[in-house]
Enzyme design. Structure first.
Site, short mmCIF file in Angstrom:
data_model
loop_
_atom_site.label_atom_id
_atom_site.label_comp_id
_atom_site.label_asym_id
_atom_site.label_seq_id
_atom_site.Cartn_x
_atom_site.Cartn_y
_atom_site.Cartn_z
CD GLU A 178 -2.74 -1.19 2.53
OE1 GLU A 178 -3.94 -1.46 2.45
OE2 GLU A 178 -2.17 -0.99 3.62
C1 TNX Z 1 -4.51 -3.95 4.75
S1 TNX Z 1 -2.81 -6.30 4.45
C2 TNX Z 1 -3.22 -3.71 5.19
C3 TNX Z 1 -2.99 -3.26 6.56
C4 TNX Z 1 -4.27 -3.06 7.30
C5 TNX Z 1 -5.23 -4.18 6.97
C6 TNX Z 1 -6.51 -4.12 7.74
C7 TNX Z 1 -1.79 -5.26 4.17
C8 TNX Z 1 -0.57 -5.76 3.59
N1 TNX Z 1 -2.10 -3.99 4.45
O1 TNX Z 1 -2.22 -2.09 6.56
O2 TNX Z 1 -3.99 -3.07 8.66
O3 TNX Z 1 -5.52 -4.11 5.61
O4 TNX Z 1 -7.29 -5.25 7.50
#
Ligand code: TNX
Length: 525
Positions: free
Chosen positions: A339
């Site tokens: 992300e």
């Molecule tokens: C996605 S999973 C994220 C996290 C969040 C999560 C909450 C991932 C690699 N990144 O930063 O905490 O969703 O469900």
């Protein structure tokens, strides 16, 4: 015949009648059929011979002499059995088979067909022999032994109880070599004791990796001596504005050692180049144009990034990875990489490539979320599939192996249903049957058995603040992920599994685990 009498009542019916009485519940006690005991994960083979063995106050735990890790396994077993039985079990090194009536742990080079984590458990009416090719197998065999004992064995005070096991033989080994769980200690910080408790829960179900998500926008949780403001400033708070916290390196070593004694390897994650706001507030020179100096206590994602064109960023990453590698006996360091929405792809790719080199220079292998597959991966890199099957395919095409954490099936922070008191639901609502009912080998058509290193349910902590919140989301889903990792898919069936899961209830009650009482599970009461 079917009985499960509660503690003192059981004593009475056992001693006075010594016959089986039906109470209408579906566990038999004393147990006589090893092959039908509600063990999770389901052992690969269990053969019953219909007798019983009772633990006695004058028994001891014998261990093969000269093997430190066998001694450690024996000491671990004693620590599990002593509180409830009150027996004074001694650890006795021995060079040959012990006399009858005891427990004996040893390594057997003849067990190579069971692999490095398999075990051979023989419960005779004259004693218990637990053997394995490697010490790891002994620890996983102990997890089975623990579950073959009545749930009261989890009591931390002495109970006057006949500790009876069914006799027979179990030969057992895991499907996947990587059976992890992730705990996010960044969004909310959890102190050492809570992490140890989670490790204990993992060891009950034969997990062998604990991935700690040590940094994120809301907090930096591991002391880095060469960059002290990371914890002095970056560790100060957490989601919701509470106190936050961090592990000193000493405390972190304590966690690593506690896990090691349970054959669980800790994998530290420093998430970058995104998810780095807490680091940027601590050291604004890591950002391109300075940054807002307020720590962040919300739950948005994707707004922060290191300045990938600045040399100081790589000095920083080099120092952090060096200190982390020195704290890490395991082979992997996780670099996050998810992300990074405000890092342009043309900056993201060279950043990930350079950070991989840094990890490799410190003698460690790279792990990262599936987005890192946009970069050229170094040999041995492991990619954690959470969202994009396309990214996972890119990784596989580069020769990487994949850890399966599909958010819609494996995210422990997802709510069970819309009434769950905590949890998110952006990926799915995940009821207990949904969490269990999937196969890593078939869930994505372009990810096949040989690409898969294992599975890992992540527990993100935006909505959880303490141990009982952790318990609510982890139980009763966690045991199912343990079984997916250990038991071959063709031996798994929800309709059968749900009864073994229901049988865990009394154990959870004795352990004080505050599980979610899902209606999908036929609980005993
Ligand atoms: C996605 S999973 C994220 C996290 C969040 C999560 C909450 C991932 C690699 N990144 O930063 O905490 O969703 O469900």
């Amino acid at each position: 015949m079917i009985i499960r009498c509660p503690g003192p009542l059981f004593q009475m019916c056992f001693l006075l009648t010594s016959v089986f009485i039906s109470t209408g519940c579906n566990q038999s006690y004393p147990p006589t059929d090893l092959a039908n005991e509600p063990v999770i994960p389901l052992p690969v083979t269990a053969v019953s011979d219909g007798n019983q063995f009772q633990l006695r106050h004058d028994m001891d735990v014998y261990v093969q002499s000269g093997e430190v890790q066998v001694m450690e396994a024996g000491a671990y077993l004693i620590s599990l059995l002593s509180p409830a039985t009150g027996f004074n079990l001694d650890l006795k090194p021995t060079e040959s088979r012990p006399p009858k009536g005891h427990i004996y742990l040893f390594l057997d080079p003849g067990l190579s067909d069971l692999g490095g984590e398999g075990y051979h458990l023989e419960i005779l009416d004259s004693g218990i022999n637990l053997s394995a090719l490697q010490p790891a197998g002994l620890i996983f065999g102990i997890a089975t032994l623990r579950q073959l004992l009545p749930p009261e064995i989890e009591s931390d005070t002495v109970l006057d109880f006949p500790w009876i096991l069914p006799t027979g033989t179990i030969r057992d080994y895991p499907e996947y070599e990587y059976r992890g769980a992730m705990l996010d200690v960044a969004r909310h910080f959890f102190p050492v004791d809570v992490v140890k408790q989670y490790i204990d829960y993992l060891s009950l179900y034969k997990f062998n990796r604990l991935h700690l998500h040590l940094s994120d926008d809301q907090g930096w949780r591991i002391e880095i001596k060469s960059w002290p403001r990371l914890t002095e400033i970056g560790g100060r708070t957490q989601v919701g504005g509470g106190e936050g916290g961090y592990y000193t390196q000493e405390q972190y070593r304590e966690i690593v050692e506690y896990a090691r004694l349970r054959q669980i390897v800790v994998i530290p994650e420093i998430d970058m180049p995104g998810h780095t706001h807490a680091a940027l507030v601590s050291y604004p020179e890591l950002a391109c144009n300075g940054t807002d100096l307020e720590l962040y206590t919300g739950i948005d994602v994707g707004f922060s990034t290191f300045c990938t064109s600045k040399e100081i960023v790589y000095e920083f990453v080099g120092d952090v990875i060096r200190e982390l590698a020195a704290l890490t006996p395991g082979e992997y360091i996780h670099i996050g990489g998810d992300e990074s929405h405000v890092t342009p792809m043309e900056d993201y790719i060279p950043f990930i490539e350079r950070v991989q080199q840094i990890v490799s220079q410190h003698g460690k292998k790279v792990m990262g979320w599936d987005e890192i597959a946009h970069a050229q991966l170094i040999p041995g890199a492991v990619v954690q599939y959470w969202e994009s099957a396309e990214n996972a395919s890119k990784a596989i095409a580069q020769g990487a192996r994949v850890v399966m954490s599909p958010a819609r099936k494996a995210y422990l922070d997802m709510q069970y249903d819309s009434t769950s008191r905590i949890g998110l639901h952006w990926a799915a609502y995940i009821e207990v049957d949904e969490a269990y009912n999937w196969d890593p080998q078939t869930i994505e058509k372009n990810i096949s058995r040989e690409d898969i290193l294992g599975i890992e349910p992540p527990l993100w902590s935006e909505t959880i603040t303490n141990l009982s919140d952790i318990e609510y989301l982890a139980f009763p889903r966690l045991p199912g992920y343990g079984e997916i990792g250990w038991t071959p898919a063709n031996q798994r069936d929800w309709e059968e599994y749900k009864h073994r899961l229901a049988a865990q209830q009394r154990r959870y009650d004795v352990m004080g685990i505050q599980y979610f009482p899902s209606r999908k599970v036929p609980w005993l009461n």
